[in-house]
Design an enzyme around this catalytic site. Structure first.
Site, PDB file in Angstrom:
ATOM      1  N   HIS A  20      -4.728 -16.937   2.403  1.00 46.06           N
ATOM      2  CA  HIS A  20      -4.205 -15.729   1.761  1.00 46.06           C
ATOM      3  C   HIS A  20      -3.395 -16.069   0.509  1.00 46.06           C
ATOM      4  CE1 HIS A  20      -4.641 -11.600   2.675  1.00 46.06           C
ATOM      5  NE2 HIS A  20      -3.553 -11.365   3.362  1.00 46.06           N
ATOM      6  N   ASN A  76       1.246  -7.453   1.956  1.00 49.66           N
ATOM      7  CA  ASN A  76       0.940  -6.031   2.131  1.00 49.66           C
ATOM      8  C   ASN A  76       1.824  -5.124   1.284  1.00 49.66           C
ATOM      9  OD1 ASN A  76      -0.837  -7.024   3.982  1.00 49.66           O
ATOM     10  ND2 ASN A  76       0.103  -6.051   5.755  1.00 49.66           N
ATOM     11  N   ASP A 101      -7.388 -13.655  -2.813  1.00 45.61           N
ATOM     12  CA  ASP A 101      -8.419 -14.176  -1.914  1.00 45.61           C
ATOM     13  C   ASP A 101      -9.442 -13.084  -1.636  1.00 45.61           C
ATOM     14  OD1 ASP A 101      -6.073 -12.995  -0.475  1.00 45.61           O
ATOM     15  OD2 ASP A 101      -7.379 -13.225   1.259  1.00 45.61           O
TER      16      ASP A 101
END
Length: 196
Positions: A20, A76, A101
């Site tokens: 990530h 997020n 990613d």
């Protein structure tokens, strides 16, 4: 005019070398090329390197302004770092590049595009919400799909195995090259060169 290039990832050493965090790795490479050090502007949720970019490349005098950004928020909530910084510096979405990613691309592949959906990527969803549009440029670095029945969250938060780190260094350097090409030569020329 100034560009904002944001590498997406999660802050903290426990997330280093995770799939990530390839966006952070690309941002680190751009900062290295610029000879800059990340610092946190007051009131912003991001680490930033302020530099310039022109036909001679990143860090050269003259040219256009460039902010290389790593959100201090978790993935997020990336938009909470990027949106206010873009607003404060009056940078429109057409001059924002997000490096992230991409599960739908095999490892070692990269695609450049402007706009489009977030494809379930919560970092992109947050950036779109805070910029008020999805019409920013994306540098999508392939990490492939999880093997077998492994969950997506476990996979993206898993570390790259040592056996893949040489190939990872190559694609991270290419992503930084692609960012420079987008700014210097335009998206179409960069797509012709780097979309694999």
């Amino acid at each position: 005019m100034t560009w904002l290039v944001a590498g997406l990832g999660n802050p903290g050493p426990q997330y280093a070398w995770t799939r990530h965090n390839v966006g952070f790795m690309a941002a680190d490479e751009l900062a290295r090329r610029a000879g800059g050090r990340f610092s946190a502007p007051r009131g912003m949720h991001a680490d930033v390197v302020t530099t310039r970019i022109g036909s001679a490349g990143i860090g050269a005098p003259g040219g256009q302004g460039l902010l290389v950004v790593k959100p201090r928020t978790f993935m997020n909530d990336s938009g909470r770092a990027i949106g206010p910084l873009a607003d404060y510096r009056r940078i429109g979405a057409d001059r924002v590049i997000v490096v992230h990613d991409e599960l739908d691309l095999d490892p070692g592949r990269m695609r450049l595009k402007r706009g489009g959906g977030d494809n379930g990527h919560n970092g992109l969803k947050s950036v779109r919400a805070h910029l008020g549009t999805g019409e920013f440029t994306r540098v999508r670095i392939g990490i492939g799909r999880p093997p077998g029945h492994q969950g997506g969250a476990d996979y993206v938060l898993g570390r790259f195995p040592k056996s893949e780190r040489d190939a990872l260094a190559v694609i991270v350097a290419e992503a930084a090259d692609a960012v420079e090409a987008i700014i210097i030569s335009g998206l179409s020329a960069a797509q012709n060169r780097y979309n694999s």
